[in-house]
Design a protein around this motif. Structure first.
Motif, mmCIF file in Angstrom:
data_model
loop_
_atom_site.group_PDB
_atom_site.id
_atom_site.type_symbol
_atom_site.label_atom_id
_atom_site.label_comp_id
_atom_site.label_asym_id
_atom_site.label_seq_id
_atom_site.Cartn_x
_atom_site.Cartn_y
_atom_site.Cartn_z
ATOM 1 N N ARG A 65 0.077 -4.649 -3.455
ATOM 2 C CA ARG A 65 1.179 -4.741 -4.431
ATOM 3 C C ARG A 65 2.460 -4.133 -3.854
ATOM 4 O O ARG A 65 3.562 -4.662 -4.079
ATOM 5 N N ALA A 66 2.328 -3.056 -3.088
ATOM 6 C CA ALA A 66 3.509 -2.439 -2.480
ATOM 7 C C ALA A 66 4.155 -3.369 -1.456
ATOM 8 O O ALA A 66 5.387 -3.474 -1.384
ATOM 9 N N VAL A 67 3.330 -4.054 -0.671
ATOM 10 C CA VAL A 67 3.871 -5.020 0.288
ATOM 11 C C VAL A 67 4.543 -6.170 -0.449
ATOM 12 O O VAL A 67 5.623 -6.636 -0.060
ATOM 13 N N GLY A 68 3.931 -6.612 -1.546
ATOM 14 C CA GLY A 68 4.528 -7.676 -2.346
ATOM 15 C C GLY A 68 5.883 -7.279 -2.902
ATOM 16 O O GLY A 68 6.830 -8.085 -2.900
ATOM 17 N N ASN A 69 5.990 -6.047 -3.363
ATOM 18 C CA ASN A 69 7.277 -5.567 -3.886
ATOM 19 C C ASN A 69 8.322 -5.488 -2.777
ATOM 20 O O ASN A 69 9.481 -5.879 -2.971
ATOM 21 N N ALA A 70 7.917 -4.979 -1.613
ATOM 22 C CA ALA A 70 8.865 -4.816 -0.513
ATOM 23 C C ALA A 70 9.360 -6.149 0.032
ATOM 24 O O ALA A 70 10.480 -6.244 0.538
ATOM 25 N N PRO A 86 4.102 2.440 4.918
ATOM 26 C CA PRO A 86 2.743 2.689 5.384
ATOM 27 C C PRO A 86 1.706 2.232 4.358
ATOM 28 O O PRO A 86 1.904 2.377 3.149
ATOM 29 N N LEU A 87 0.605 1.667 4.843
ATOM 30 C CA LEU A 87 -0.536 1.386 3.980
ATOM 31 C C LEU A 87 -1.347 2.673 3.887
ATOM 32 O O LEU A 87 -1.752 3.226 4.905
ATOM 33 N N VAL A 88 -1.565 3.154 2.682
ATOM 34 C CA VAL A 88 -2.160 4.478 2.493
ATOM 35 C C VAL A 88 -3.490 4.445 1.740
ATOM 36 O O VAL A 88 -4.158 5.464 1.621
ATOM 37 N N GLY A 89 -3.886 3.295 1.221
ATOM 38 C CA GLY A 89 -5.091 3.212 0.394
ATOM 39 C C GLY A 89 -6.348 3.562 1.165
ATOM 40 O O GLY A 89 -6.561 3.060 2.272
ATOM 41 N N ASN A 90 -7.187 4.421 0.592
ATOM 42 C CA ASN A 90 -8.461 4.755 1.227
ATOM 43 C C ASN A 90 -9.656 4.379 0.348
ATOM 44 O O ASN A 90 -10.793 4.755 0.637
ATOM 45 N N THR A 91 -9.392 3.645 -0.727
ATOM 46 C CA THR A 91 -10.433 3.065 -1.575
ATOM 47 C C THR A 91 -10.047 1.618 -1.835
ATOM 48 O O THR A 91 -8.935 1.185 -1.501
ATOM 49 N N SER A 115 4.965 -6.179 11.613
ATOM 50 C CA SER A 115 3.681 -5.589 11.234
ATOM 51 C C SER A 115 3.041 -4.917 12.434
ATOM 52 O O SER A 115 2.775 -5.559 13.448
ATOM 53 N N LEU A 116 2.776 -3.625 12.303
ATOM 54 C CA LEU A 116 2.177 -2.851 13.381
ATOM 55 C C LEU A 116 0.681 -2.659 13.206
ATOM 56 O O LEU A 116 0.081 -1.818 13.882
ATOM 57 N N LEU A 117 0.074 -3.417 12.324
ATOM 58 C CA LEU A 117 -1.373 -3.334 12.147
ATOM 59 C C LEU A 117 -1.916 -4.643 11.590
ATOM 60 O O LEU A 117 -1.225 -5.356 10.844
ATOM 61 N N PRO A 118 -3.163 -4.988 11.934
ATOM 62 C CA PRO A 118 -3.743 -6.264 11.520
ATOM 63 C C PRO A 118 -3.803 -6.445 10.007
ATOM 64 O O PRO A 118 -3.554 -7.553 9.510
ATOM 65 N N ALA A 119 -4.138 -5.386 9.257
ATOM 66 C CA ALA A 119 -4.224 -5.518 7.801
ATOM 67 C C ALA A 119 -2.875 -5.897 7.215
ATOM 68 O O ALA A 119 -2.788 -6.726 6.298
ATOM 69 N N GLY A 120 -1.813 -5.303 7.740
ATOM 70 C CA GLY A 120 -0.483 -5.634 7.258
ATOM 71 C C GLY A 120 -0.151 -7.089 7.491
ATOM 72 O O GLY A 120 0.403 -7.779 6.621
ATOM 73 N N THR A 121 -0.498 -7.581 8.671
ATOM 74 C CA THR A 121 -0.252 -8.979 9.002
ATOM 75 C C THR A 121 -1.016 -9.905 8.057
ATOM 76 O O THR A 121 -0.474 -10.905 7.570
ATOM 77 N N GLU A 122 -2.274 -9.563 7.781
ATOM 78 C CA GLU A 122 -3.081 -10.398 6.892
ATOM 79 C C GLU A 122 -2.520 -10.397 5.469
ATOM 80 O O GLU A 122 -2.525 -11.432 4.787
#
Length: 300
Positions: free
Chosen positions: A131-136, A117-122, A5-12
């Protein structure tokens, strides 16, 4: 599976899905949950977070202007980890390692990992990223349970506000204090779900530089200072210094709070619901318990 994980949100997100034991490396900014702090860190920042807000802004602008990176990656360490999935982002080149850099990095790893990549802006986009991380990571059931839990907490706030017929105050959220930036992306969604009306930004819009006159002319009933990457103590000190300036005299009678931007508003992950709950407790104090002291401090 091995996840980098290259970003805190991804780690969380990974940890909230119960896959913390599959993390092999994290960024220098990842600090939550506490259990991840012992993991190897594969990034570092050229800009010191201890500098003033103005100096941080100027340093980042100069690096970007000259085509220099803000972050350094340890490619050798990452290659040795041989991750299956690399989590990155595409929203901001100065907040975390970008997906373009991550894709280039992936080609030094064998076999080539999936770059997600996390792409959500809303807020809805962030839920789609979860959900994408869960699938991956093959955590579909855990993902649906997490999202159902988050939605239930948001729904509880809505039902409480609706039952109380709570008024909707005008809210201005400041994401950076020197120079001033409004808080865009998912933040207006958070304000709306918490019972307020964001007067500086629309959901999904970029955070943009503004001046104090724009904040004043928006006629906010409530000011939230949530500087990106700063905890509530740094936010409190910097916001109090800002409000002492003559150009902020108009805000003397406006309710003002400092928020932990690092934990609540800067990370597009599960704790956005913590942000909604914290904002709601300030926006409608008669309906909710006071906010946690590690998340919010009243300025006046």
């Amino acid at each position: 599976m091995k996840i980098l994980s290259l970003l805190p949100a991804g780690t969380e997100i990974v940890c909230a899905l119960g896959a913390a034991d599959e993390l092999v490396g994290i960024s220098h900014e990842c600090d939550y949950p506490a259990s991840v702090t012992a993991l190897p860190r594969v990034t570092s920042s050229i800009v010191s977070s201890n500098a003033s807000a103005r100096d941080i802004n100027d340093s980042v602008r100069e690096l970007v202007k000259n085509g220099q990176p803000v972050f350094i990656l340890d490619a050798e360490q990452i290659s040795a980890m041989r991750p299956d999935v690399i989590l990155t982002q595409s929203l901001c080149d100065v907040c975390a390692v970008s997906d373009g850099v991550a894709h280039a990095l992936a080609h030094v790893v064998s076999p080539v990992p999936q770059v997600l990549p996390l792409v959500g802006n809303t807020l809805a986009g962030v839920w789609a990223d979860i959900r994408a991380v869960g699938n991956a990571t093959h955590r579909v059931n855990e993902t649906e349970a997490l999202l159902a839990s988050l939605d239930a907490r948001v729904r509880q706030i809505h039902e409480t506000l609706k039952a109380a017929r709570a008024p909707r105050p005008r809210v201005a959220v400041i994401e950076w204090l020197d120079p001033l930036f409004s808080a865009g992306h998912w933040t207006p969604d958070l304000v709306r779900r918490a019972g307020g009306v964001d007067v500086l930004a629309e959901p999904g819009a970029h955070s943009v530089q503004i001046d104090v006159a724009q904040v004043r002319d928006a006629a906010p009933d409530l000011l939230f200072f949530a500087p990106c990457g700063f905890d509530v103590y740094r936010a409190t000190n910097d916001a109090r210094e800002l409000l002492r300036r003559p150009e902020w005299a108009w805000a003397r009678d406006v309710s003002a709070w400092a928020l932990d931007g690092n934990a609540l508003t800067s990370r597009p992950g599960p704790r956005l619901v913590d942000a909604i709950e914290t904002m709601a407790s300030i926006i409608a104090p008669a309906c909710f318990d006071p906010p946690a002291a590690h998340y919010a401090h009243v300025l006046r």
